[in-house]
Design an enzyme around this catalytic site. Structure first.
Site, PDB file in Angstrom:
ATOM      1  N   HIS A 165      49.892 -17.660   8.633  1.00  0.00           N
ATOM      2  CA  HIS A 165      48.715 -16.953   8.154  1.00  0.00           C
ATOM      3  C   HIS A 165      47.473 -17.759   8.463  1.00  0.00           C
ATOM      4  CE1 HIS A 165      47.381 -13.455   5.803  1.00  0.00           C
ATOM      5  NE2 HIS A 165      46.310 -14.196   5.598  1.00  0.00           N
TER       6      HIS A 165
ATOM      7  N   ASP B  70      46.291  -8.165  -4.227  1.00  0.00           N
ATOM      8  CA  ASP B  70      45.499  -8.798  -3.171  1.00  0.00           C
ATOM      9  C   ASP B  70      44.843  -7.744  -2.292  1.00  0.00           C
ATOM     10  OD1 ASP B  70      44.437 -10.937  -1.537  1.00  0.00           O
ATOM     11  OD2 ASP B  70      45.807 -10.175  -0.021  1.00  0.00           O
TER      12      ASP B  70
ATOM     13  N   ARG C  93      36.296  -8.160  -1.940  1.00  0.00           N
ATOM     14  CA  ARG C  93      35.625  -9.416  -1.573  1.00  0.00           C
ATOM     15  C   ARG C  93      34.909  -9.289  -0.233  1.00  0.00           C
ATOM     16  NH1 ARG C  93      40.131 -12.957  -0.881  1.00  0.00           N
ATOM     17  NH2 ARG C  93      38.690 -14.626  -0.413  1.00  0.00           N
TER      18      ARG C  93
ATOM     19  N   SER D 287      44.848 -15.411  -2.311  1.00  0.00           N
ATOM     20  CA  SER D 287      45.009 -14.224  -1.469  1.00  0.00           C
ATOM     21  C   SER D 287      46.117 -14.454  -0.443  1.00  0.00           C
ATOM     22  CB  SER D 287      43.671 -13.940  -0.771  1.00  0.00           C
ATOM     23  OG  SER D 287      43.839 -13.058   0.298  1.00  0.00           O
TER      24      SER D 287
ATOM     25  N   LYS E 227      50.436 -13.064  -0.750  1.00  0.00           N
ATOM     26  CA  LYS E 227      51.075 -12.223   0.280  1.00  0.00           C
ATOM     27  C   LYS E 227      52.303 -12.920   0.843  1.00  0.00           C
ATOM     28  CE  LYS E 227      47.203 -11.678   2.821  1.00  0.00           C
ATOM     29  NZ  LYS E 227      45.859 -11.446   2.346  1.00  0.00           N
TER      30      LYS E 227
END
Ligand code: URA
Length: 434
Positions: A82, A161, A168, A183, A187
């Site tokens: 990520h 999220d 956001r 966040s 996930k």
């Protein structure tokens, strides 16, 4: 408990209890707490931060807001990566099929563009028909059949999220270490991978502007992941200038496709090999990063990674004709190359300004749910450290109309700084943790 009291506590730097954090996340996910209260709370977090305990509680509550996948019924060991978000960051498009091509299953939930940074899901939607909303069963099925799946934020996995992320994006509340850590890790925890490589960006075009902040974010995420029994590593890399040459959804897809066929910009190829290399190292397929990169480079050069990419895109519904002929991907009506207005060394290309210009051209969202233009964007012909003569191609704009073309040209010319002296190419990978 009342939502307004929770906002006031965070505003006044009083830590929330575990019960309050649970109430807050559950209430927002169910829709009992409206967006305007959630936005006020996010702003309080941006300004005041959260304690480590609050950040962990936020992450776990967000992960538990939906299904928690157990992928072991599908594969003994699944890896994931990520990015914390950057400009021109198309890394997943290369890294996911590259690692899957080596036989290591990659199951990943990705995001849309956030603020000035692009999102993998938006890029993948450049392919007509590509399905990003997968049910849990479809996610598992794809992973089992193809060793690779990348889905968007589904209603089933970490829905909290999904809601916070979209909010956001449009309330200037992205740049917060605990919000980014929660966040990302919510996930990752919900989607069940055994090993996670975090691609942490630092610089003007990243949400973390100093190496110290990027390290703090990386360490916080590594600690959260290890705390729930996952193997985690982080690669911290420079994001002062855009990654690779292309910025814009379909343009980045094309650059990723070039890279998967053994070409692509050198910095981007090396970045993909480093991130993928850490993934296969954690997955036990290579003894060290250098051996991993050598193995993976072969797969880029011999067509194996490209074949896996095609299999994946088609399996998730993407249009095969666009894979075979990238000119069929969305394209902008105006394509014009801007020449260097002077000669010299490129000293800087302000990645944040490039990202914001890309959004203003229509490639990202100004407010929640805005449609985006997949064809627009920028392709740079030079990087920091390159010597360019006056009149040489500097960047090519892909614009939807004359007005955005003129706006983008002026902003990008101003985003590039020059030097009369030689400028060293800045190092790309700054630190590896874990
Ligand atoms: N990527 C995410 O998934 N979340 C953030 O908050 C930032 C980058």
């Amino acid at each position: 408990m009342r939502a307004v009291d929770i906002i006031a506590k965070t505003r006044d730097k009083q830590p929330l209890t575990a019960a309050e954090m649970k109430f807050w996340i559950e209430g927002y996910t169910r829709g009992d707490i409206p967006d305007y209260q959630a936005a006020a709370w996010c702003m309080a977090v941006v300004l005041n931060g959260l304690t480590d305990e609050e950040a962990t509680a936020l992450t776990l509550n967000m992960a538990q807001s939906g299904d928690m996948l157990d992928l072991h019924q599908i594969a003994p060991f699944v890896v994931d990566k990520h990015s914390t978000g950057g400009v021109g960051d198309k890394t997943t498009l290369v890294v996911a099929p590259l690692v899957a091509a080596l036989g290591l299953p990659v199951g990943k939930m990705s995001g849309r563009g956030l603020g000035f940074s692009g999102g993998t899901i938006d890029k993948l939607e450049s392919f007509d028909g590509f399905r990003v909303s997968l049910s849990t069963d479809e996610f598992l099925d794809m992973l089992k059949k193809h060793n690779i799946v990348v889905s968007g934020q589904s209603a089933d996995l970490a829905p909290a999220d999904g809601k916070f992320y979209a909010l956001r994006d449009v309330t200037a509340t992205v740049e917060s270490l605990p919000l980014i850590a929660a966040s990302i890790m919510s996930k990752k925890i919900a989607s069940g991978a055994d090993a996670i490589v975090l691609d942490v960006k630092v610089g003007k075009g990243a949400f973390m502007h100093t190496l110290a902040d990027a390290e703090a974010l990386a360490n916080a995420m590594v600690a959260i992941g290890r705390g729930v029994g996952r193997k985690v590593a982080a690669v911290i890399s420079d994001m002062n200038q855009p990654l690779g040459h292309a910025v814009g959804n379909a343009l980045e897809v094309k650059e990723a496709m070039d890279t998967l066929r053994g070409g692509g910009p050198a910095d981007f190829r090396d970045h993909c090999l480093t991130v993928a290399g850490k993934m296969i190292e954690l997955g036990g397929k290579a003894d060290d990063l250098s051996a991993a990169k050598t193995m993976l480079a072969k797969l880029l050069d011999d067509g194996t990674a490209w074949a896996k990419f095609k299999e994946w895109i088609i399996a998730q519904g993407g249009n095969e004709a666009q894979l075979n002929n990238p000119t069929l991907l969305p394209a902008a009506p105006i394509v014009e190359t801007i020449s260097a207005p002077r000669g010299g060394s490129i000293a800087g290309i302000d990645a944040a300004e490039v990202g914001k210009t890309g959004v203003a051209m229509g490639g990202g969202r100004e407010k929640k749910g805005d449609p985006i233009d997949y064809g627009v964007g920028i392709v740079f012909h030079a990087k920091v450290g390159d010597v360019v003569s006056m009149g040489e191609p500097l960047f090519t704009l892909h614009a939807r109309d004359d007005e955005t073309f003129r706006m983008a040209k002026a902003r990008l010319l101003a985003a590039i700084t020059w030097s009369n002296e030689p400028v060293a190419s800045p190092p790309h990978t700054l630190k590896i943790i874990g």
